[in-house]
Design an enzyme around this catalytic site. Structure first.
Site, PDB file in Angstrom:
ATOM      1  N   GLY A 150       0.841  -1.430   0.038  1.00  0.00           N
ATOM      2  CA  GLY A 150      -0.038  -0.025   0.041  1.00  0.00           C
ATOM      3  C   GLY A 150       0.832   1.333   0.036  1.00  0.00           C
ATOM      4  N   CYS A 151       0.082   2.336  -0.059  1.00  0.00           N
ATOM      5  CA  CYS A 151       1.028   3.510  -0.360  1.00  0.00           C
ATOM      6  C   CYS A 151       1.492   4.105   0.971  1.00  0.00           C
ATOM      7  CB  CYS A 151      -0.015   4.686  -1.037  1.00  0.00           C
ATOM      8  SG  CYS A 151      -1.557   5.023  -0.081  1.00  0.00           S
ATOM      9  N   TYR A 152       0.592   4.093   1.906  1.00  0.00           N
ATOM     10  CA  TYR A 152       1.079   4.468   3.483  1.00  0.00           C
ATOM     11  C   TYR A 152       2.225   3.544   3.803  1.00  0.00           C
ATOM     12  CZ  TYR A 152      -2.628   7.923   4.292  1.00  0.00           C
ATOM     13  OH  TYR A 152      -3.522   8.906   4.274  1.00  0.00           O
TER      14      TYR A 152
END
EC number: 1.2.1.38
Lengths: 347, 347, 347, 347
Positions: free
Chosen positions: C149-151
């Site tokens: 994921g991005c985070y």
């Protein structure tokens, strides 16, 4: 206190009515309706209102309850006011409709642009087009107000002095209009997402837009004859504001730009919601953000026949909720800028 | 590898040249000058370039060093290329000037709009106006290129097919243009602050703008006679992009919108930097962001005589650095889109 | 050419795959699916792709057709890859899943946070967590990749060197993360409207967010023990970018900030997607916009025990589609930055 | 009417004072100074004020003229109030200083962070730190007010209840703060350009920022002992607003989140400028835009020891000009929210 109701209060014009009326010294909002948000407190949905409406909650629309108001605002999609306005008027409640339902005098034209039959043609006769700079006296006596659209307000105010004075060609006026995204409402549309409308610009409806017949109806009236208008709206990456750039062509006019400036200043001298800026100005939309003002400036490039009129408003205030309150003020004998006179925030 | 130099590389067109040339397979940037940033590495000033220019640093402008390049870009304020171009040309280095120095053929007109005498009128004869869609053959042979301005690129590409075909009135064309803030450059001006230009829109230079004579020069050429243009630029709250909305008036034309569409498609069939979109389109500036493209769409509201041409570019690419590279490619016999063909980022 | 398919290509990670793959020299997109847009050409929906995918259109998902690809990307909501991945793997097609379906190794934890049973627990064993800076060798051999994921990407890359070296307390690390609005996807949600998310900032999910277990899973691995993390995401008014500000607390460390800088530089020396910036730097999200980079900078306020790690990525590139391609490159023996190495656009 | 003067009225806090005071029923602005804009009307420089200050123009600072005011606001860079405040106080005029000149009680600490000797240490004794939620009684009697900084206001209001109650560890509190660009003022700096600060986010001053000693001074007072704070400010692409995310660690506390909520509600029950939102809230900066409010919400992720306090203000209002007026109101015996109570604009 004037008791007012708001039908359909969950959209941007609804919350803007609540914001402005919170500071209005003579108005109390007693009812606000929304089927979808029934029971929700307005300050729960709109935290900016916390501390201003401590008990007001959305309720199911109820004619009985609404009729207990002195006036009811419709901040609804088109069609809703058609259905309810007649009943309210019959019970003695005045109606101020922010939707397009009563703006166009010809029911057939309305039906053509809105794709459905007009729902209350019998009321068109008494509906007053709520542009105070044109119809102030009629507004004072009106029971039913059609609040002008946002684009129509900015375009008409920029052209009316010229048309009334017969100084321009009427067959081919260009109106290039730039609107903020809030003009598209609070509906969840892909095109209004920050990631779609941000950092970009585009025209839309370049081949034809619903505001066109409303605008030309007003221009025709001012000119006393049919006006040809090319109107192209654009979507601009900002939250509030309309910037209309108008290109009328002078006709049979031998005066100077200063003469035209004087004409505009005189035309609006007695109209507190219109600010004719000094020659050389370029009004910014932010200078009217949150206010009920239209600021206008004139230019005449190369001293030629094409005039450039710059006209800016806040689409949610002078283009909607503020103008609705300006109408309310007039209808109830108040100073027309009551509660809508605070200066714009800068920056 | 083609060795190129960049004079005045600290502004937005300079860093955009660096960004685009980093992906160009046949070009090596060997020198970049800046008096103020002398000694600073380009990737220190522009961290987006880290990993792409591991040794390149700004240096004092030096004619000797620049002359060792095959071509030199000027990304400078006006006046600088006047002073240096002649010397470079004499030493056999080609010059691609992104400033306004050689765009206007008449030195007196230039002097009037730029408020100073033209510094190199003797070079005007050989300077080629670098709009490949008009002058491609001349560009291939040129030694000195005047890269068109951003507004002029978008306006000319939208009108030239109509003017060349003689289909429109030429005395009064309206060009309503909206530019992103990067058009004002990287200079520290109050008007370009996020808090001043953000969340607002305004016209500027409505009474006259320096790009006007450049645009009309190009339109005159296409029309074969003098064209009257009303050009109003606007500042829009976005970083990149120009949206030009053009309002030519058809004259003596009995065809259809489809005919005009075919005319545009044919005119640009062989020009990869122009994309004529399908009828009904409204091009968004973001669809060309970072690219060397001009996207165009046609509308004819109410099937009347006023045509609406929508023309969008990225002011820093097709409106400046990308077009400069397109010229370089042509001058050195490469495919004209070499290194400038990546698609736009969306969103 | 490597033939790839994209399942669910209408969202932001889908179009970003198309944008990046358009410049990839070794990949051809042969199929892209979307139930809702079946039959629509991709460049019709995404005009930025005009000229790059002249025939590609969305099609109904079809296992047969997808299985003809060498690899298939899933750019879908969670749950979809669960249903289709097994079949594709059985037919010899590699799967690169951008959704959350295979990121969390414990099917029960997944079920708890995603509110539904895990749909393919039998594949969890072979799924490789596609963070090349940690699992590069395993990725090269993998058939099924769970793209981080991005985070999680930005937080893990900023903390892993410290955890691996055992230099920080592991019971209470603070990760304050700011994301652009595109992280919420292209769905039509009120909260993602320009008028709602623009000109404002807020935290969300402050009491718990789905990315938390994914992040801690990775941190636990690096630390060799359970890590306590407080993770608060924020919504920021921009289109792309994540800025993670991490506050690890040094423990039993007697060295200097320069030592820590050296540790980071050494850890990522062989990893081209991570840029450890010089001491004193404050990375801007725009410096990685559109790129597959994570830029990191270290600070030690007052020379105390609390370290400040700044870590920025583009959520749609290194936080999604770019990292997916980095995995593809590794799986097919290419240089890992192939096709995803262009510099960021500035401004 | 209370006669007030404004020294240095051309910046954002100056124009914000003018905007707010235009709606204040008991205040008249009689003089506003600016050396650079001497003679210019305020509504010429700030068109948003047209119609509100029909005669007010900037004048050269003149002690005689200023001393005729009941109170003088300093909206100046640091150092200016040092030079002028003593003289005004001696003549009986009260001083409300929006700059940093009198915020820090220790002249040596001030000198260290501001890089110059303190210019009026003899006044530090009587200067009152103008945070009404802490010093309301002292403000009522004060002659000289140091209006708190923007970051310090949002951070202190979010932590004071916890520190006063002795519920948190005091050696290592994290304050991650995000500010709009207007916090950098109206000066023409490259870093504040729309094209530099737009569409991006970054930390700054991560190794140390001038607001740190001001914040810790206030926290020390509340705690009764020295507080260790890690404070990292960030620049966010918006015009107004500060979002502080605070991570205090509970210590020796056996209660519930509801208990902490009750503590906050009770602490601020009598303070109209602080709004403790219901549990589960995530305050948006736009909900306080243009208002003198601080909205606060509490979270306790995973029911652990780390508390998350979200605290938002408008940096130009509760973080500067509004709080200055709140102080004025208290000094002159008015309700403290007089003239600064209008709701925020949404959207």
């Amino acid at each position: 206190m004037i008791k007012v109701g708001i039908v359909g209060g969950t959209g941007y014009t609804g919350v803007e009515l609540l914001r402005l009326l919170a500071s209005h010294p003579q108005v109390e909002v007693t009812v606000i309706t929304s089927r979808s948000e029934k029971g929700v407190r307005v300050d729960e949905m709109y935290p900016n209102l916390r501390g201003h409406y401590d008990t007001l909650a959305f309720s199911e629309p109820d004619a009985e309850v609404l009729a207990a108001c002195d006036a009811v605002f419709f901040a609804t999609p088109h069609g809703v006011a058609h259905a309810l306005a007649g009943d309210l008027l019959a019970r003695g409640t005045r109606v101020i409709d922010l939707s397009a339902d009563f703006r166009i005098k010809d029911a057939d034209v309305w039906a053509e642009w809105y794709g459905q039959p007009h729902g209350a043609p019998e009321l068109l006769g008494e509906a007053v087009y709520g542009l105070p700079e044109v119809n102030r006296d009629a507004i004072r006596e009106a029971r039913l107000i059609a609040v002008p659209g946002c684009y129509p307000t900015s375009v008409q105010l920029g052209l009316i002095p010229l048309l009334e004075a017969g100084l321009i060609e009427t067959d081919n006026i260009i109106a290039d209009c730039k609107s903020a995204v809030s003009g598209a409402g609070r509906g969840a549309k892909v095109g209004s997402l920050l990631c779609e409308a941000g950092e970009s610009m585009k025209a839309y409806g370049a081949s034809g837009h619903r505001h066109l017949p409303e605008i030309t109806q007003g221009l025709d009236m001012a000119a006393g004859s049919a006006v040809g208008l090319t109107f192209v709206p654009h979507l601009t990456p900002m939250i509030r504001g309309i910037h209309s750039t108008l290109y009328p062509r002078l006709s049979g006019f031998s005066g100077t730009l200063e003469d035209l400036q004087a004409l505009f200043e005189q035309r609006y001298a007695d109209h507190p919601a219109v600010d004719v800026m000094p020659l050389g100005s370029h009004p910014e939309t932010r200078s009217v953000r949150g206010t009920n003002l239209c600021r206008i400036a004139l230019h005449r490039p190369g001293n030629g026949d094409t005039l450039v009129v710059l006209s800016v408003i806040d689409n949610l205030v002078k283009g909607a909720s503020g103008q609705a309150i300006q109408n309310l003020n007039l209808m109830f004998g108040l100073d027309e800028m009551t509660g809508i006179g605070a200066p714009a925030m800068m920056p």
